[in-house]
Motif scaffolding. Sequence first.
Motif, PDB file in Angstrom:
ATOM      1  N   CYS A   1      49.549  85.560 143.841  1.00  0.00           N
ATOM      2  CA  CYS A   1      49.694  84.103 143.789  1.00  0.00           C
ATOM      3  C   CYS A   1      48.539  83.461 144.554  1.00  0.00           C
ATOM      4  CB  CYS A   1      51.023  83.664 144.397  1.00  0.00           C
ATOM      5  SG  CYS A   1      51.279  81.876 144.311  1.00  0.00           S
ATOM      6  N   PRO A   2      47.659  82.731 143.871  1.00  0.00           N
ATOM      7  CA  PRO A   2      46.544  82.083 144.564  1.00  0.00           C
ATOM      8  C   PRO A   2      47.049  81.121 145.645  1.00  0.00           C
ATOM      9  CG  PRO A   2      46.277  81.917 142.185  1.00  0.00           C
ATOM     10  CD  PRO A   2      47.649  82.456 142.440  1.00  0.00           C
ATOM     11  N   ALA A   3      46.367  81.122 146.768  1.00  0.00           N
ATOM     12  CA  ALA A   3      46.783  80.264 147.878  1.00  0.00           C
ATOM     13  C   ALA A   3      45.558  79.843 148.677  1.00  0.00           C
ATOM     14  CB  ALA A   3      47.774  80.994 148.766  1.00  0.00           C
ATOM     15  N   ASP A   4      45.679  78.703 149.339  1.00  0.00           N
ATOM     16  CA  ASP A   4      44.652  78.186 150.234  1.00  0.00           C
ATOM     17  C   ASP A   4      45.316  77.776 151.535  1.00  0.00           C
ATOM     18  OD1 ASP A   4      42.241  78.059 148.481  1.00  0.00           O
ATOM     19  OD2 ASP A   4      43.544  76.742 147.315  1.00  0.00           O
ATOM     20  N   ALA A   5      44.560  77.876 152.624  1.00  0.00           N
ATOM     21  CA  ALA A   5      45.034  77.411 153.920  1.00  0.00           C
ATOM     22  C   ALA A   5      43.854  76.810 154.676  1.00  0.00           C
ATOM     23  CB  ALA A   5      45.665  78.539 154.717  1.00  0.00           C
ATOM     24  N   PRO A   6      43.469  75.565 154.327  1.00  0.00           N
ATOM     25  CA  PRO A   6      42.354  74.931 155.045  1.00  0.00           C
ATOM     26  C   PRO A   6      42.652  74.830 156.533  1.00  0.00           C
ATOM     27  CG  PRO A   6      42.985  73.677 153.105  1.00  0.00           C
ATOM     28  CD  PRO A   6      44.026  74.721 153.305  1.00  0.00           C
ATOM     29  N   ALA A   7      41.589  74.940 157.331  1.00  0.00           N
ATOM     30  CA  ALA A   7      41.761  75.042 158.776  1.00  0.00           C
ATOM     31  C   ALA A   7      42.091  73.724 159.472  1.00  0.00           C
ATOM     32  CB  ALA A   7      40.508  75.648 159.397  1.00  0.00           C
TER      33      ALA A   7
ATOM     34  N   GLY B   1      52.228  73.784 141.576  1.00  0.00           N
ATOM     35  CA  GLY B   1      51.749  74.066 142.919  1.00  0.00           C
ATOM     36  C   GLY B   1      52.739  73.587 143.960  1.00  0.00           C
ATOM     37  N   VAL B   2      52.735  74.257 145.091  1.00  0.00           N
ATOM     38  CA  VAL B   2      53.647  73.908 146.173  1.00  0.00           C
ATOM     39  C   VAL B   2      52.861  73.827 147.469  1.00  0.00           C
ATOM     40  CG1 VAL B   2      55.676  74.643 147.487  1.00  0.00           C
ATOM     41  CG2 VAL B   2      55.594  75.041 145.037  1.00  0.00           C
ATOM     42  N   CYS B   3      53.081  72.763 148.225  1.00  0.00           N
ATOM     43  CA  CYS B   3      52.500  72.620 149.557  1.00  0.00           C
ATOM     44  C   CYS B   3      53.543  73.078 150.571  1.00  0.00           C
ATOM     45  CB  CYS B   3      52.104  71.166 149.813  1.00  0.00           C
ATOM     46  SG  CYS B   3      51.379  70.922 151.443  1.00  0.00           S
ATOM     47  N   VAL B   4      53.172  74.035 151.405  1.00  0.00           N
ATOM     48  CA  VAL B   4      54.104  74.606 152.375  1.00  0.00           C
ATOM     49  C   VAL B   4      53.595  74.314 153.784  1.00  0.00           C
ATOM     50  CG1 VAL B   4      55.223  76.718 153.196  1.00  0.00           C
ATOM     51  CG2 VAL B   4      54.648  76.464 150.769  1.00  0.00           C
ATOM     52  N   PRO B   5      54.239  73.398 154.507  1.00  0.00           N
ATOM     53  CA  PRO B   5      53.848  73.165 155.904  1.00  0.00           C
ATOM     54  C   PRO B   5      54.367  74.300 156.781  1.00  0.00           C
ATOM     55  CG  PRO B   5      55.591  71.663 155.257  1.00  0.00           C
ATOM     56  CD  PRO B   5      55.263  72.482 154.060  1.00  0.00           C
ATOM     57  N   ILE B   6      53.518  74.769 157.684  1.00  0.00           N
ATOM     58  CA  ILE B   6      53.890  75.881 158.556  1.00  0.00           C
ATOM     59  C   ILE B   6      53.769  75.415 160.000  1.00  0.00           C
ATOM     60  CG2 ILE B   6      53.249  78.190 159.343  1.00  0.00           C
ATOM     61  CD1 ILE B   6      52.331  78.767 156.523  1.00  0.00           C
ATOM     62  N   GLY B   7      54.831  75.573 160.743  1.00  0.00           N
ATOM     63  CA  GLY B   7      54.827  75.248 162.163  1.00  0.00           C
ATOM     64  C   GLY B   7      55.393  76.418 162.931  1.00  0.00           C
TER      65      GLY B   7
ATOM     66  N   LEU C   1      49.691  77.988 145.934  1.00  0.00           N
ATOM     67  CA  LEU C   1      50.260  77.512 147.187  1.00  0.00           C
ATOM     68  C   LEU C   1      49.169  76.883 148.042  1.00  0.00           C
ATOM     69  CD1 LEU C   1      52.517  80.529 148.232  1.00  0.00           C
ATOM     70  CD2 LEU C   1      53.248  78.378 147.217  1.00  0.00           C
ATOM     71  N   LEU C   2      49.515  75.783 148.677  1.00  0.00           N
ATOM     72  CA  LEU C   2      48.666  75.183 149.699  1.00  0.00           C
ATOM     73  C   LEU C   2      49.449  75.295 150.993  1.00  0.00           C
ATOM     74  CD1 LEU C   2      46.207  73.627 150.713  1.00  0.00           C
ATOM     75  CD2 LEU C   2      47.406  71.515 150.099  1.00  0.00           C
ATOM     76  N   LEU C   3      48.990  76.159 151.887  1.00  0.00           N
ATOM     77  CA  LEU C   3      49.679  76.389 153.147  1.00  0.00           C
ATOM     78  C   LEU C   3      48.994  75.559 154.219  1.00  0.00           C
ATOM     79  CD1 LEU C   3      49.781  80.104 152.376  1.00  0.00           C
ATOM     80  CD2 LEU C   3      51.826  78.744 152.678  1.00  0.00           C
ATOM     81  N   VAL C   4      49.761  74.737 154.902  1.00  0.00           N
ATOM     82  CA  VAL C   4      49.222  73.792 155.865  1.00  0.00           C
ATOM     83  C   VAL C   4      49.735  74.145 157.256  1.00  0.00           C
ATOM     84  CG1 VAL C   4      49.136  71.365 156.522  1.00  0.00           C
ATOM     85  CG2 VAL C   4      49.150  71.997 154.111  1.00  0.00           C
ATOM     86  N   GLY C   5      48.831  74.562 158.124  1.00  0.00           N
ATOM     87  CA  GLY C   5      49.170  74.866 159.504  1.00  0.00           C
ATOM     88  C   GLY C   5      48.064  74.392 160.413  1.00  0.00           C
ATOM     89  N   ASN C   6      48.409  73.730 161.488  1.00  0.00           N
ATOM     90  CA  ASN C   6      47.419  73.222 162.436  1.00  0.00           C
ATOM     91  C   ASN C   6      47.635  73.850 163.806  1.00  0.00           C
ATOM     92  OD1 ASN C   6      46.012  71.311 160.734  1.00  0.00           O
ATOM     93  ND2 ASN C   6      47.930  70.175 160.721  1.00  0.00           N
ATOM     94  N   GLY C   7      46.578  73.876 164.595  1.00  0.00           N
ATOM     95  CA  GLY C   7      46.682  74.446 165.934  1.00  0.00           C
ATOM     96  C   GLY C   7      47.000  75.929 165.869  1.00  0.00           C
ATOM     97  N   GLY C   8      47.995  76.337 166.640  1.00  0.00           N
ATOM     98  CA  GLY C   8      48.409  77.738 166.657  1.00  0.00           C
ATOM     99  C   GLY C   8      49.032  78.191 165.357  1.00  0.00           C
TER     100      GLY C   8
END
Length: 158
Positions: free
Chosen positions: A54-60, A78-84, A30-37
């Motif tokens: 499950c291996p995952a990354d969340a670059p800042a 792989g799945v990219c998961v945008p988080i807001g 998983l690639l978890l994408v979250g910006n700001g808060g």
Amino acid sequence: MNAAVVEGMCTVDTGALTRAADLLTSARRLLLVGNGGSAFVAQAAVLRSVSIGCPADAPADAVTQQITARLLGLGPEGVCVPIGSSGASAWTDYFWPALVLQRTDLVLQIGVRSFLFAEDENWGAVMADSGLACLPIFALYLLLQRQVLDAFVRSGLR
């Protein structure tokens, strides 16, 4: 079952929801994408993901997110998961409900926002609609208040 609950359940595109759940459960990375808060929420999701194997990354930051997505080459596994989670995020406020629901005219956020696109912004209507939208969550809390408080007491948070 309450008629409103049944009607609400009928608006969910179960096919799209099932496909999304299948993608997440079968993902090898998983690639978890979250910006700001939302970056903190992405980091917490990485911890949960890694703890279940499950291996995952969340670059800042956004640049590192793009580089990571390109370098990892997520591929079909792989799945990219945008988080807001920090407020007015176009992804969580508009796209996700519109993706899951069969009828976009039932998306609450779009209905509330429509009051602001009128000739004169009707803040009273926005506040009334937002207050009504909070009622089901408040009612659920009232029903489960004892369990919520007991959970806080058991965990040591007072």
